[in-house]
Design an enzyme around this catalytic site. Structure first.
Site, PDB file in Angstrom:
ATOM      1  N   SER A 146       0.835  -1.204   0.000  1.00  0.00           N
ATOM      2  CA  SER A 146       0.000   0.000   0.000  1.00  0.00           C
ATOM      3  C   SER A 146       0.865   1.248   0.000  1.00  0.00           C
ATOM      4  CB  SER A 146      -0.855  -0.017   1.270  1.00  0.00           C
ATOM      5  OG  SER A 146      -1.477   1.228   1.454  1.00  0.00           O
TER       6      SER A 146
ATOM      7  N   TYR B  90      -1.908   0.197  10.289  1.00  0.00           N
ATOM      8  CA  TYR B  90      -2.184  -0.510   9.028  1.00  0.00           C
ATOM      9  C   TYR B  90      -0.955  -0.451   8.113  1.00  0.00           C
ATOM     10  CZ  TYR B  90      -3.718  -1.088   4.212  1.00  0.00           C
ATOM     11  OH  TYR B  90      -3.801  -1.485   2.895  1.00  0.00           O
TER      12      TYR B  90
ATOM     13  N   LYS C 280       1.971  -3.403   6.582  1.00  0.00           N
ATOM     14  CA  LYS C 280       2.431  -3.578   5.199  1.00  0.00           C
ATOM     15  C   LYS C 280       3.952  -3.456   5.125  1.00  0.00           C
ATOM     16  CE  LYS C 280      -1.628  -4.114   3.274  1.00  0.00           C
ATOM     17  NZ  LYS C 280      -2.018  -5.437   2.748  1.00  0.00           N
TER      18      LYS C 280
HETATM   19  N1  LIG Z   1      -8.782  -1.001  -1.282  1.00  0.00           N
HETATM   20  C1  LIG Z   1      -7.709  -0.202  -1.294  1.00  0.00           C
HETATM   21  O1  LIG Z   1      -7.798   0.998  -1.609  1.00  0.00           O
HETATM   22  C2  LIG Z   1      -6.354  -0.742  -0.954  1.00  0.00           C
HETATM   23  C3  LIG Z   1      -5.236   0.108  -1.049  1.00  0.00           C
HETATM   24  C4  LIG Z   1      -3.991  -0.409  -0.733  1.00  0.00           C
HETATM   25  C5  LIG Z   1      -3.844  -1.721  -0.345  1.00  0.00           C
HETATM   26  N2  LIG Z   1      -4.942  -2.521  -0.244  1.00  0.00           N
HETATM   27  C6  LIG Z   1      -4.757  -3.907   0.190  1.00  0.00           C
HETATM   28  O2  LIG Z   1      -5.315  -4.778  -0.769  1.00  0.00           O
HETATM   29  C7  LIG Z   1      -5.834  -5.948  -0.132  1.00  0.00           C
HETATM   30  C8  LIG Z   1      -7.258  -6.164  -0.576  1.00  0.00           C
HETATM   31  O3  LIG Z   1      -8.019  -5.007  -0.273  1.00  0.00           O
HETATM   32  P1  LIG Z   1      -9.571  -4.950  -0.575  1.00  0.00           P
HETATM   33  O4  LIG Z   1      -9.901  -3.520  -0.766  1.00  0.00           O
HETATM   34  O5  LIG Z   1      -9.933  -5.924  -1.616  1.00  0.00           O
HETATM   35  O6  LIG Z   1     -10.133  -5.431   0.834  1.00  0.00           O
HETATM   36  P2  LIG Z   1     -11.393  -6.373   1.149  1.00  0.00           P
HETATM   37  O7  LIG Z   1     -11.642  -6.287   2.608  1.00  0.00           O
HETATM   38  O8  LIG Z   1     -12.526  -6.055   0.225  1.00  0.00           O
HETATM   39  O9  LIG Z   1     -10.856  -7.811   0.762  1.00  0.00           O
HETATM   40  C9  LIG Z   1     -10.082  -8.579   1.627  1.00  0.00           C
HETATM   41  C10 LIG Z   1     -10.677  -9.971   1.642  1.00  0.00           C
HETATM   42  O10 LIG Z   1      -9.871 -10.791   2.472  1.00  0.00           O
HETATM   43  C11 LIG Z   1     -10.729 -11.585   3.284  1.00  0.00           C
HETATM   44  N3  LIG Z   1      -9.961 -11.921   4.477  1.00  0.00           N
HETATM   45  C12 LIG Z   1      -9.473 -11.079   5.426  1.00  0.00           C
HETATM   46  N4  LIG Z   1      -8.794 -11.780   6.355  1.00  0.00           N
HETATM   47  C13 LIG Z   1      -8.846 -13.078   5.973  1.00  0.00           C
HETATM   48  C14 LIG Z   1      -8.322 -14.278   6.522  1.00  0.00           C
HETATM   49  N5  LIG Z   1      -7.613 -14.301   7.659  1.00  0.00           N
HETATM   50  N6  LIG Z   1      -8.564 -15.441   5.875  1.00  0.00           N
HETATM   51  C15 LIG Z   1      -9.297 -15.456   4.716  1.00  0.00           C
HETATM   52  N7  LIG Z   1      -9.808 -14.365   4.156  1.00  0.00           N
HETATM   53  C16 LIG Z   1      -9.575 -13.178   4.784  1.00  0.00           C
HETATM   54  C17 LIG Z   1     -11.939 -10.711   3.548  1.00  0.00           C
HETATM   55  O11 LIG Z   1     -13.095 -11.465   3.875  1.00  0.00           O
HETATM   56  C18 LIG Z   1     -12.100 -10.004   2.196  1.00  0.00           C
HETATM   57  O12 LIG Z   1     -12.926 -10.748   1.331  1.00  0.00           O
HETATM   58  C19 LIG Z   1      -5.661  -5.727   1.362  1.00  0.00           C
HETATM   59  O13 LIG Z   1      -4.495  -6.388   1.765  1.00  0.00           O
HETATM   60  C20 LIG Z   1      -5.491  -4.227   1.484  1.00  0.00           C
HETATM   61  O14 LIG Z   1      -4.723  -3.892   2.587  1.00  0.00           O
HETATM   62  C21 LIG Z   1      -6.199  -2.070  -0.548  1.00  0.00           C
END
Ligand SMILES: NC(=O)c1ccc[n+]([C@@H]2O[C@H](COP(=O)([O-])OP(=O)(O)OC[C@H]3O[C@@H](n4cnc5c(N)ncnc54)[C@H](O)[C@@H]3O)[C@@H](O)[C@H]2O)c1
Length: 338
Positions: A124, A148, A152
């Site tokens: 991130s 958070y 990362k």
């Molecule tokens: N959305 C953003 O803007 C953004 C920006 C930078 C980084 N990220 C990173 O990208 C990744 C995905 O983000 P997202 O927006 O799709 O989030 P999200 O919450 O929509 O998706 C994450 C998924 O992981 C699942 N999950 C969480 N912990 C789990 C576990 N222990 N076992 C199994 N499943 C698990 C959740 O149920 C969810 O479906 C994350 O690591 C987040 O930190 C997202």
């Protein structure tokens, strides 16, 4: 080749599953639905024309993940599973270290034991020190402003140590900026459990009347209109970035870390105006105090991803708002519950 997609039912993971499918890979979703809903799998089947393999379980359970890797003969992993709310990480740091760092360690254990060592990981822009000059390049100083971002950073350092110690690993670390938008079909989009803490979703929910107004956290930042400035990158562009990274690893790249952003910076008020244009609806806003852990501005220099992966973001803020609005208007309450 089968590709395990941890967190594949979530926002980014579900879009990546489609991109993988379109690129000829066979995704296998792993999710515990902590922040997603099983209904996304029906939508993925509608879009791709075939059922998506899915294993429901907890990524913290390394032995279970190892069994899944073996059962599906997985060749590579895209790792999205994790928690992502800055505000929640400030209030509940242990929850974030346990799931984000613990989940990474469990996955690496399972992969090592399964002889599957090709991995693309969600990092991130939150790893960057917000006081360094923007745009952020991959060499900019890291120094997260919240737990958070720290999770990362720990993950990045762990992966760097692993790659240095064992040349059989192939690892791509993708530092996303602010993901936004939805699939152009309007069938999948962002639908977290609980109150969303990201701007676009709050704006979209206000547009359909699911919330009365949008809170603008801070109007006294040193930015052009006083509100926070971010680099909004379309979720479809991010999904394409994962396929590009996977292909680079499969072509022999051992290790890479790149920004996935547009290089364009938009303030909160600019996003609200763009969404008003896309939806044709007024979005009521109220100014609220700054939130702990938030930074004034954060946007990418995306040139390394262009030169290493041939990737660049193709969609604009107007595309993001149009697609987010199509998803929100068609699914005002999110995915149906079973
Ligand atoms: N959305 C953003 O803007 C953004 C920006 C930078 C980084 N990220 C990173 O990208 C990744 C995905 O983000 P997202 O927006 O799709 O989030 P999200 O919450 O929509 O998706 C994450 C998924 O992981 C699942 N999950 C969480 N912990 C789990 C576990 N222990 N076992 C199994 N499943 C698990 C959740 O149920 C969810 O479906 C994350 O690591 C987040 O930190 C997202």
């Amino acid at each position: 080749m089968k590709v395990l997609v941890t967190g594949g039912a979530g926002y980014l993971g579900s879009h990546a599953c489609i991109a993988l499918r379109e690129a000829g890979f066979a995704p296998v979703v792993v999710d515990n639905f902590a922040n997603s809903r099983p209904a996304v799998l029906d939508r993925l089947a509608q879009i791709t024309g075939e059922a998506m393999a899915c294993e429901r379980g907890d990524g913290l359970d390394a032995r279970w993940v190892e069994q899944v890797l073996a059962r599906h003969r997985v060749g590579a992993v895209l790792h999205f599973a994790g928690h992502k709310s800055v505000a929640e990480s400030v209030a509940q740091p242990l929850k974030y270290y346990r799931n984000n760092v613990g989940g990474m360690v469990s996955l690496l254990d399972a992969m090592a034991d399964s002889d599957c060592r090709t991995l693309v990981v969600s990092s991130s822009a939150a790893v960057y020190d917000a006081s360094s000059p923007m745009p952020a390049t991959e060499d900019s100083r890291r120094g997260p402003a919240n737990p958070y971002g720290h999770t990362k950073l720990v993950i990045e350092d762990l992966l760097a140590a692993l790659v240095a110690a064992d040349p059989t690993w192939r690892v791509a670390v993708l530092r996303y900026f602010t993901a936004a938008g939805a699939h152009p079909s309007g069938l999948i989009g962002e639908d977290p459990r609980g109150a969303p803490d990201n701007l676009l979703l709050n704006v979209a929910q206000a547009a359909v009347g699911r919330r009365p107004f949008v809170s603008v956290y801070g109007n006294d930042y040193p930015t052009r209109d006083g509100t926070g400035v971010r680099d909004y990158v379309h979720v479809q562009d991010l999904a394409a970035g994962h396929v590009a990274a996977l292909r680079a690893l499969m072509s022999g790249e051992r290790s890479l870390t790149v920004n996935l952003g547009t290089g364009r910076a938009h303030s909160v008020l600019e996003v609200v105006q763009a969404f008003e244009r896309a939806s044709g609806r007024p979005i009521p806003c109220r100014t609220a105090p700054r939130r702990p852990g938030d930074v004034a501005e954060c946007y990418a220099d995306p040139s390394l991803a262009q030169s290493l992966l041939g990737w660049c973001a193709r969609r604009t803020l107007d595309d993001i708002c149009a697609d987010a609005w199509r998803w929100q208007r068609g699914n005002p309450g999110g995915y149906p519950e079973p």
